[in-house]
Design a protein around this motif. Structure first.
Motif, PDB file in Angstrom:
ATOM      1  N   ALA A 180      14.069   1.165  -3.437  1.00  0.00           N
ATOM      2  CA  ALA A 180      13.320   0.700  -2.276  1.00  0.00           C
ATOM      3  C   ALA A 180      12.505   1.836  -1.672  1.00  0.00           C
ATOM      4  N   TYR A 181      13.035   3.039  -1.758  1.00  0.00           N
ATOM      5  CA  TYR A 181      12.359   4.199  -1.190  1.00  0.00           C
ATOM      6  C   TYR A 181      11.068   4.529  -1.942  1.00  0.00           C
ATOM      7  N   ILE A 182      11.099   4.384  -3.275  1.00  0.00           N
ATOM      8  CA  ILE A 182       9.917   4.785  -4.047  1.00  0.00           C
ATOM      9  C   ILE A 182       9.012   3.616  -4.428  1.00  0.00           C
ATOM     10  N   THR A 183       9.445   2.379  -4.156  1.00  0.00           N
ATOM     11  CA  THR A 183       8.657   1.225  -4.570  1.00  0.00           C
ATOM     12  C   THR A 183       7.269   1.204  -3.949  1.00  0.00           C
ATOM     13  N   SER A 184       7.183   1.588  -2.689  1.00  0.00           N
ATOM     14  CA  SER A 184       5.901   1.483  -1.999  1.00  0.00           C
ATOM     15  C   SER A 184       4.816   2.309  -2.675  1.00  0.00           C
ATOM     16  N   LYS A 185       5.201   3.350  -3.391  1.00  0.00           N
ATOM     17  CA  LYS A 185       4.222   4.173  -4.085  1.00  0.00           C
ATOM     18  C   LYS A 185       3.637   3.440  -5.291  1.00  0.00           C
ATOM     19  N   PHE A 186       4.422   2.540  -5.856  1.00  0.00           N
ATOM     20  CA  PHE A 186       3.951   1.794  -7.014  1.00  0.00           C
ATOM     21  C   PHE A 186       3.241   0.501  -6.611  1.00  0.00           C
ATOM     22  N   ALA A 187       3.602  -0.040  -5.462  1.00  0.00           N
ATOM     23  CA  ALA A 187       2.980  -1.284  -5.000  1.00  0.00           C
ATOM     24  C   ALA A 187       1.691  -0.954  -4.265  1.00  0.00           C
ATOM     25  N   ILE A 188       0.717  -0.436  -4.978  1.00  0.00           N
ATOM     26  CA  ILE A 188      -0.506   0.071  -4.355  1.00  0.00           C
ATOM     27  C   ILE A 188      -1.566  -1.017  -4.179  1.00  0.00           C
ATOM     28  N   SER A 189      -1.293  -2.204  -4.661  1.00  0.00           N
ATOM     29  CA  SER A 189      -2.214  -3.311  -4.411  1.00  0.00           C
ATOM     30  C   SER A 189      -1.417  -4.594  -4.266  1.00  0.00           C
ATOM     31  N   LYS A 190      -2.034  -5.621  -3.779  1.00  0.00           N
ATOM     32  CA  LYS A 190      -1.315  -6.853  -3.463  1.00  0.00           C
ATOM     33  C   LYS A 190      -0.823  -7.589  -4.703  1.00  0.00           C
ATOM     34  N   ASN A 191      -1.503  -7.427  -5.820  1.00  0.00           N
ATOM     35  CA  ASN A 191      -1.172  -8.216  -6.994  1.00  0.00           C
ATOM     36  C   ASN A 191      -0.663  -7.358  -8.158  1.00  0.00           C
ATOM     37  N   ILE A 192      -0.136  -6.192  -7.848  1.00  0.00           N
ATOM     38  CA  ILE A 192       0.272  -5.285  -8.913  1.00  0.00           C
ATOM     39  C   ILE A 192       1.520  -5.807  -9.627  1.00  0.00           C
ATOM     40  N   ASN A 193       1.571  -5.625 -10.945  1.00  0.00           N
ATOM     41  CA  ASN A 193       2.750  -5.939 -11.736  1.00  0.00           C
ATOM     42  C   ASN A 193       3.484  -4.632 -11.995  1.00  0.00           C
ATOM     43  N   ILE A 194       4.546  -4.376 -11.229  1.00  0.00           N
ATOM     44  CA  ILE A 194       5.223  -3.094 -11.324  1.00  0.00           C
ATOM     45  C   ILE A 194       5.849  -2.904 -12.695  1.00  0.00           C
ATOM     46  N   ASN A 195       6.276  -4.006 -13.348  1.00  0.00           N
ATOM     47  CA  ASN A 195       6.832  -3.880 -14.688  1.00  0.00           C
ATOM     48  C   ASN A 195       5.827  -3.266 -15.653  1.00  0.00           C
ATOM     49  N   ALA A 196       4.530  -3.517 -15.396  1.00  0.00           N
ATOM     50  CA  ALA A 196       3.500  -2.990 -16.287  1.00  0.00           C
ATOM     51  C   ALA A 196       3.123  -1.553 -15.946  1.00  0.00           C
ATOM     52  N   VAL A 197       3.433  -1.098 -14.741  1.00  0.00           N
ATOM     53  CA  VAL A 197       3.067   0.253 -14.320  1.00  0.00           C
ATOM     54  C   VAL A 197       3.954   1.297 -14.995  1.00  0.00           C
ATOM     55  N   ILE A 198       5.223   0.977 -15.175  1.00  0.00           N
ATOM     56  CA  ILE A 198       6.178   1.934 -15.722  1.00  0.00           C
ATOM     57  C   ILE A 198       6.155   1.840 -17.245  1.00  0.00           C
ATOM     58  N   PRO A 199       5.734   2.897 -17.922  1.00  0.00           N
ATOM     59  CA  PRO A 199       5.628   2.855 -19.385  1.00  0.00           C
ATOM     60  C   PRO A 199       6.961   2.542 -20.062  1.00  0.00           C
ATOM     61  N   GLN A 200       6.857   1.864 -21.193  1.00  0.00           N
ATOM     62  CA  GLN A 200       8.047   1.381 -21.884  1.00  0.00           C
ATOM     63  C   GLN A 200       8.976   2.509 -22.324  1.00  0.00           C
ATOM     64  N   LYS A 201       8.410   3.679 -22.628  1.00  0.00           N
ATOM     65  CA  LYS A 201       9.256   4.734 -23.184  1.00  0.00           C
ATOM     66  C   LYS A 201      10.240   5.326 -22.175  1.00  0.00           C
ATOM     67  N   ILE A 202      10.015   5.101 -20.873  1.00  0.00           N
ATOM     68  CA  ILE A 202      11.043   5.512 -19.914  1.00  0.00           C
ATOM     69  C   ILE A 202      11.621   4.322 -19.157  1.00  0.00           C
ATOM     70  N   ALA A 203      11.068   3.129 -19.392  1.00  0.00           N
ATOM     71  CA  ALA A 203      11.558   1.948 -18.677  1.00  0.00           C
ATOM     72  C   ALA A 203      13.002   1.631 -19.041  1.00  0.00           C
ATOM     73  N   GLN A 204      13.445   2.065 -20.225  1.00  0.00           N
ATOM     74  CA  GLN A 204      14.816   1.803 -20.657  1.00  0.00           C
ATOM     75  C   GLN A 204      15.758   2.957 -20.351  1.00  0.00           C
ATOM     76  N   THR A 205      15.356   3.827 -19.431  1.00  0.00           N
ATOM     77  CA  THR A 205      16.206   4.914 -18.963  1.00  0.00           C
ATOM     78  C   THR A 205      16.363   4.813 -17.453  1.00  0.00           C
ATOM     79  N   LEU A 206      17.321   5.532 -16.935  1.00  0.00           N
ATOM     80  CA  LEU A 206      17.510   5.571 -15.473  1.00  0.00           C
ATOM     81  C   LEU A 206      16.597   6.634 -14.888  1.00  0.00           C
ATOM     82  N   TRP A 207      15.306   6.406 -14.989  1.00  0.00           N
ATOM     83  CA  TRP A 207      14.294   7.383 -14.591  1.00  0.00           C
ATOM     84  C   TRP A 207      14.307   7.660 -13.094  1.00  0.00           C
ATOM     85  N   PHE A 208      14.875   6.773 -12.292  1.00  0.00           N
ATOM     86  CA  PHE A 208      14.807   6.872 -10.840  1.00  0.00           C
ATOM     87  C   PHE A 208      16.041   7.543 -10.235  1.00  0.00           C
ATOM     88  N   VAL A 209      17.028   7.927 -11.052  1.00  0.00           N
ATOM     89  CA  VAL A 209      18.253   8.508 -10.516  1.00  0.00           C
ATOM     90  C   VAL A 209      17.955   9.816  -9.792  1.00  0.00           C
TER      91      VAL A 209
END
Length: 475
Positions: A446-475
């Motif tokens: 929740a703390y870092i989401t606002s940085k990724f939600a930079i537009s009203k219609n953004i798909n956050i799943n598409a912003v995070i590249p697949q090669k780190i999407a399957q890791t705990l990149w946010f820990v």
């Protein structure tokens, strides 16, 4: 529990802290003991071969960066013996690179983050391999919407580069340094895609059935002067503590559409787990939802039931949802029969971690801080406080949705909270976190989401590249 001159008798449970399992299916109580003696449970398939420590070119920062590099390479006394390569069995190099001290400006986080970005990629492109960033910066208030921390995390995550931010204030202090090196190495390993340990103990799930533990969180996003939207996400874990995926809502929602968003998230996570990870088709799935915040409304109950019904119709699998609300409490507990002395020998009378008290049907207190059993470096077991003062237990409310037949006992749901508190990746010496990672990581996201939600219609799943999407990149 006393009230006036009488007593109120409440049912209490004492749940043992679950053991962890490491390489070779070897169990241990302590993260430190398990990793040093047995090694991590599972190595990453592909991982960055170089860890780059980027720091401002100033004498104090330079000394700290060199000390961190030396500790990661060769270990640090008894606090992190052997070093990263030996303990985690990964062939990794550690490099240092500095940015111009004049370009390190905390009040200009965007341009300062770009300097880290340029220096990092100048070095990694010359090596022609994937790298991992460790950014050494000054501590910044976590509440800031724009800070050097959030800018660095955003820039490198969007590029598919795992990153770890460390602060000068922590690693320049000798006492903090010695307790922080091993946790730093552990977080590097986790973000590389490794699995340091899993839970040795298991929930009581019937044979042929499966369970998922889902942490659902919401981020409040301000998109304009008065416009507020919400982004939802779901973190999915197996009962053994293995993280499977994170799923974001496709776009920000307003408050009226939150029930629909929760329904969509539940359907998406169950569908993806079944598609990608389940080896055998279970006849039934118990979806345990860990939730922190407002109460589940009637409309949200309807949508949760609808999501499970649609999964049953589409896949022929019965899905039973359990909503477990986890919040802080105002209570203080003590145990007159448990001295639990601290390091100075003073009795604390703290209750055992794992103590659960049933206040009424569906409402429990769970002690996740207090007196805890720990494993010493030689393997012996002793007890000690893992918190100061009189820590409060968590308040756990189990919501029963109308029209459903529940099968798992309430105490198994309480146990799921305790187990997820055990999956602690940010500390080595504290055997258990106060909050389960299902809730703790939701708050971090929740703390870092606002940085990724930079537009009203953004798909956050598409912003995070697949090669780190399957890791705990946010820990």
């Amino acid at each position: 529990m006393r009230q006036g001159t009488g007593h109120i008798l409440l049912k209490a449970y004492r749940m043992s802290i679950p053991m962890l399992v490491f390489r070779g299916e070897q169990p241990a109580l302590s993260i430190y003991y398990g990793l040093v003696r047995f090694g991590p449970y599972e190595l990453p398939v592909n991982y960055p071969k170089t860890v780059v420590i980027v720091y401002p070119n100033r004498s104090g920062f330079r000394e700290v960066a060199k000390k961190v590099k030396e500790a990661l390479e060769n270990g640090y006394k008894g606090y992190f013996p052997k070093g990263f390569t030996t303990i985690f069995d990964l062939d990794v190099e550690f490099d240092l690179v500095d940015i111009d001290s004049d370009k390190y400006v905390l009040l200009d986080p965007r341009n300062t983050a770009l300097e880290y970005y340029k220096k990092f990629f100048d070095l990694c492109e010359s090596k022609d391999e994937d790298c991992f960033l460790v950014a050494l910066i000054n501590r910044v208030p976590r509440g800031l919407h724009e800070s050097l921390y959030t800018e660095i995390k955003f820039l490198f995550t969007a590029e598919g580069v795992p990153s770890q931010v460390i602060t000068y204030e922590t690693f320049s202090d000798e006492n903090s340094f010695k307790w922080s090196v091993f946790p730093l190495a552990l977080q590097l390993f986790v973000k590389m895609g490794g699995m340091p340990f899993l839970l040795y103990n298991r929930l009581n799930i019937p044979e042929g059935e499966a369970a998922l533990i889902v942490g659902i969180g919401l981020s409040r996003i301000s998109l304009g002067l008065w416009e507020v939207k919400y982004v939802g996400f779901a973190l999915v874990f197996e009962p053994n503590g293995r993280w499977r995926l994170i799923k974001w809502s496709q776009q920000p929602y307003d408050r009226e559409n939150l029930p629909h968003m929760i329904k969509r998230l539940i359907m998406d996570v169950v569908d993806e787990v079944l598609s990608k990870y389940a080896v055998e088709k279970p006849r039934k799935i118990h979806v345990i939802i860990h939730y922190s915040g407002k109460n589940i409304s009637v409309s949200e109950e309807v949508y949760i039931r609808a999501a499970c019904e649609q999964i049953r119709e589409a896949r022929g699998i019965e899905v039973i949802p359990y909503v477990v609300k986890i919040n802080d409490s105002i209570y203080k507990l003590c145990d007159e029969d448990n001295p639990c002395p601290d390091s100075s020998g003073l009795n604390t009378f703290l209750p055992w971690v794992g103590t659960s008290i049933e206040l009424k049907d569906g409402l429990y207190m769970l002690q996740t801080t207090g007196c805890v059993e720990v494993q010493a470096g030689h393997g012996g077991i002793r007890s000690r406080p893992n918190a100061f003062g009189s820590p409060s237990p968590l308040l756990i409310s189990i919501k029963k949705l109308k029209g459903l037949r529940y099968e798992l006992e309430d105490i198994e749901l309480v146990k799921s909270v305790l187990y997820m508190c055990r999956m602690n990746y940010v500390s080595v010496n504290n055997p258990i976190s106060r909050l389960p990672i299902t809730v703790k990581y939701s708050r971090r996201l929740a703390y870092i989401t606002s940085k990724f939600a930079i537009s009203k219609n953004i798909n956050i799943n598409a912003v995070i590249p697949q090669k780190i999407a399957q890791t705990l990149w946010f820990v």
